[in-house]
Design an enzyme around this catalytic site. Structure first.
Site, PDB file in Angstrom:
ATOM      1  N   ASN A 246       6.807  -0.428   3.569  1.00 23.45           N
ATOM      2  CA  ASN A 246       7.702   0.518   3.059  1.00 23.45           C
ATOM      3  C   ASN A 246       8.503   1.673   4.001  1.00 23.45           C
ATOM      4  O   ASN A 246       9.680   1.763   3.959  1.00 23.45           O
ATOM      5  CB  ASN A 246       7.184   1.264   1.735  1.00 23.45           C
ATOM      6  CG  ASN A 246       7.548   0.917   0.690  1.00 23.45           C
ATOM      7  OD1 ASN A 246       8.992   0.797   0.425  1.00 23.45           O
ATOM      8  ND2 ASN A 246       6.770   0.216  -0.524  1.00 23.45           N
TER       9      ASN A 246
ATOM     10  N   ILE B  33      -0.668  -6.333   3.574  1.00 17.71           N
ATOM     11  CA  ILE B  33      -1.511  -7.248   3.190  1.00 17.71           C
ATOM     12  C   ILE B  33      -1.442  -7.076   1.624  1.00 17.71           C
ATOM     13  O   ILE B  33      -1.924  -7.747   0.665  1.00 17.71           O
ATOM     14  CB  ILE B  33      -3.184  -6.989   3.348  1.00 17.71           C
ATOM     15  CG1 ILE B  33      -3.453  -5.282   3.055  1.00 17.71           C
ATOM     16  CG2 ILE B  33      -3.423  -7.381   4.881  1.00 17.71           C
ATOM     17  CD1 ILE B  33      -5.165  -5.300   3.125  1.00 17.71           C
ATOM     18  N   ASP B  34      -0.946  -5.745   1.194  1.00 19.03           N
ATOM     19  CA  ASP B  34      -0.790  -5.519  -0.269  1.00 19.03           C
ATOM     20  C   ASP B  34       0.337  -6.278  -1.098  1.00 19.03           C
ATOM     21  O   ASP B  34       0.073  -6.275  -2.339  1.00 19.03           O
ATOM     22  CB  ASP B  34      -0.351  -3.866  -0.501  1.00 19.03           C
ATOM     23  CG  ASP B  34      -1.747  -3.188  -0.021  1.00 19.03           C
ATOM     24  OD1 ASP B  34      -2.859  -3.561   0.083  1.00 19.03           O
ATOM     25  OD2 ASP B  34      -1.567  -1.670   0.104  1.00 19.03           O
TER      26      ASP B  34
ATOM     27  N   GLY C  50      -5.563  -2.732  -2.229  1.00 21.16           N
ATOM     28  CA  GLY C  50      -4.354  -2.399  -3.032  1.00 21.16           C
ATOM     29  C   GLY C  50      -4.334  -1.481  -3.796  1.00 21.16           C
ATOM     30  O   GLY C  50      -4.752  -1.648  -4.963  1.00 21.16           O
TER      31      GLY C  50
ATOM     32  N   GLN D 295     -10.675  -7.245   5.329  1.00 22.80           N
ATOM     33  CA  GLN D 295      -9.842  -8.049   4.429  1.00 22.80           C
ATOM     34  C   GLN D 295      -8.556  -8.229   5.416  1.00 22.80           C
ATOM     35  O   GLN D 295      -7.608  -8.994   5.039  1.00 22.80           O
ATOM     36  CB  GLN D 295     -10.047  -7.796   3.266  1.00 22.80           C
ATOM     37  CG  GLN D 295      -9.241  -6.391   2.849  1.00 22.80           C
ATOM     38  CD  GLN D 295      -9.587  -5.794   1.423  1.00 22.80           C
ATOM     39  OE1 GLN D 295      -9.116  -6.542   0.568  1.00 22.80           O
ATOM     40  NE2 GLN D 295     -10.451  -4.842   1.350  1.00 22.80           N
TER      41      GLN D 295
END
Lengths: 415, 415
Positions: A113, A142-143, A188, A299
């Site tokens: 972003n 990754i989100d 997340g 992750q």
């Protein structure tokens, strides 16, 4: 005409950012670029003249492949936000002076972003001063929370890690028949895509996760405990996937809720994470074996189990960015449009970067089940293709062999 | 003469236990065993007649290979300790009545310390009643803390996971230049072998871990903070490997130390784990970015990154156990003797199981550096061969495909 570009990376790491970088470098070479420069620590590093010559370093296709298959960020990162153009034009003047001195024709910026905000500002400034330099944004996170794209590079690999880890935790916990609750906390903050991906463990025989809690809907502790009571009627070992970002209906994270606040001996509030808070809530109710597992940064850095769909797409997105820059596009982010789930087909497109910056893409509520504790088949079908395929990572000395990043030690600038 | 055996698994899971099971099954088939039975939930399940016919299930070499490459325990586990033979002979009478009724000639028991106690007691009882049944123990534990063997099945794979994760965390944390401390908490309550294995990340360019703290030597908080101060003089991002089992000089775990005890709003003590305690200690001293990562059960169930040295040896140890049983041995555990580091060569031997049960094998203090914050080259050379080689795990649907364990759902008995 001479063609020279800058490439930068910014924001948090994923395993696919270097694949996009590799795609850009590979395509620039094919297109005969004279120089391919890499900013060290993004736009912030460039302001202090920290950059390297990627064209010289990546002089073979083997090296480009090794870059493609390496996690995190070969160029380092920054969390720098460009100032307002009107209030602080000096920063822009300084940057464009550098660009012009080096005959830069294109700037590629890979990030989330905030990085798209950088692309938006630089391209706006370029138009204002009539500069022909093109600015292209390449997404990653990754989100999976960027607007305007079907999904983001880096997400599929993290999702594969999450689903595989959930599967392995299932095997680990299946050996005893005793009342036990395992809570797997997944990244997340505002978007539950990665947590939802834990459901893909069910593809290969895992009967878990039993319950899934996402940040898109309010979390209710009483409902959560009732859900577990219900599950205990049918089985003894319960595994729960939970997003780090779940919030109660007042909008507070669980570790902000005074009822569950932990304090040290000096009375300081300790942030312990959602999994740990739930662990103590479950223990108080059931007095059974409870364990919480935080997948943590693994992750987003576990390249050894990356999704080849993700890595190949990320590379192609990098290549496509160069193609679009050459065709004259600027102020855009490369997005992925899904043409079909089965067979899985996508195409790359571009989108005005101002339509992307500072917005969040969350799971639509209709993709969450009515009980708010699982995903729907539609969300499953969306996720499934993104984790397919394995990447051939090189091993040496018994561990993965990734690209050398020792240049970062000397070249990086202080945050 | 008819040959029939029982195989059982007990204790905590690793990724190599099924490989030993596969080795036993494969060799029994070669030797023409009439029946190969598997206890469900170990000796405890057998007492309640929970067993399956492994000879029927594993009717192809493909199935045996899939078993070999699957994590955790195909037969389930138990944490049952056999009672004293003299005080409670009934349990033994019951077991041997079953053995005799089924014409059992050999019992193979795969497990850690407590499981070797089971093998010791059963073989002692057999000798006392003049039973010809042979009892063989097959070791396993990720902690590598069994006496009498160079190392234990399961350790090498967990060590490979730890070293690879440390490498990936290094890449993840190398992107910024800002003062940061990352604490990686690794399993092993009393033995630091797995924590030490994090040092193998250095093989492929990682300059971490910067500091390693093992449970074999007392942990001193002041020394720990002084070590970090020293490291900050030369670099900004510090990664620390720490065993979950470190204790202060009084012998207390860190989360038992009242100074760092966390309490919830009701005043209940919360056990938060060593990493979390150190995280708050470091933050108080440095006020920098601090993160703790608990590798948790993933280090013992991540079959997808197992060491093929470990898996092949575990299979061979299973085969060797059958060979020794046939030759008439009983009351022994199979051990590994290392013949040389380079080239790495081992041979299987047997050891009186009473010399193994209830003892712990820790890192010799001379294999820890003088500052008590790193390992020595001798320990490196011991660890290095154990993580070599990759296992070819099958993938389907984007995630690993392990052997079906749905039989456990119906057959398991309550702990």
């Amino acid at each position: 005409m001479s063609r020279n570009c800058f490439i930068g990376q910014s924001g948090g790491p994923t395993v696919a950012i270097n694949a996009s970088l590799a795609g850009i470098v590979a395509r620039c070479k094919e297109e005969g670029y004279d120089h391919i420069y890499g900013m060290i620590n993004g736009i912030k590093g460039l302001l202090e003249d920290h950059y390297i010559d990627l064209g010289e370093i990546f002089d073979s296709s083997d090296k480009i492949t090794q870059l493609k298959n390496s996690p995190a960020m070969y160029l380092g990162s920054c969390r720098f936000k460009l100032p307002n153009i009107i209030l602080a034009p000096g920063t822009y003047e300084k940057l464009f002076k550098k660009f012009n001195a080096m005959d830069i024709t294109d700037v590629f910026y890979i990030g989330g972003n905030d990085s798209m905000d950088t692309v938006a500002k630089l391209s706006t400034y370029a138009k204002a001063i009539n500069s022909p330099i093109r600015f292209i944004g390449i997404p990653k996170t990754i989100d999976n929370d960027l607007m305007g794209t079907d999904h983001t590079p880096g997400f599929g690999s993290a999702a594969k890690y999450v689903a595989s880890s959930m599967l392995e935790v299932f095997y680990d916990s299946a050996i005893y028949k005793l009342n036990a609750v395992t809570i797997v906390e997944i990244m997340g903050r505002n978007a539950g895509w990665l947590t939802a991906a834990s459901a893909l463990a069910r593809e290969n025989g895992a009967t878990v996760p039993d319950l899934i809690y996402l940040p898109e809907v309010p979390f209710d502790t009483d409902k959560f405990l009732a859900d577990i009571h219900e599950k205990f009627k049918e089985k003894s070992s319960i595994i729960i996937a939970v997003s780090e970002g779940i919030r109660n209906k007042e909008g507070n994270f669980l570790d902000q809720d005074s009822k569950y606040t932990k304090r040290d001996a000096f009375g300081h509030v300790l942030h312990s994470g959602t999994g740990k808070v739930l662990e103590s809530i479950v223990y108080k109710e059931f007095h059974c074996k409870v364990r919480s597992i935080e997948l943590n940064v693994l992750q987003r850095c576990a390249m050894h189990i990356a999704s080849s769909t993700d890595i190949e797409e990320s590379f192609q997105i990098g290549e496509f960015a160069v193609k679009q820059a050459i065709s004259g596009e600027t102020g855009v982010m490369i997005v992925v449009k899904r043409l079909s789930d089965t067979p899985y087909q996508i195409q790359c497109e571009t989108l005005d970067v101002t339509k992307v910056a500072n917005l969040e893409h969350k799971i639509p509520v209709e993709w969450i089940n009515k009980d708010h504790n699982d995903i729907t088949p539609a969300l499953h079908d969306y996720l499934y293709p993104l984790i397919q395929g394995e990447v051939h990572v090189n091993y040496a000395n018994g561990i993965p062999q990734y690209i050398d990043i020792s240049h970062l030690r000397n070249k990086m600038i202080k945050e």
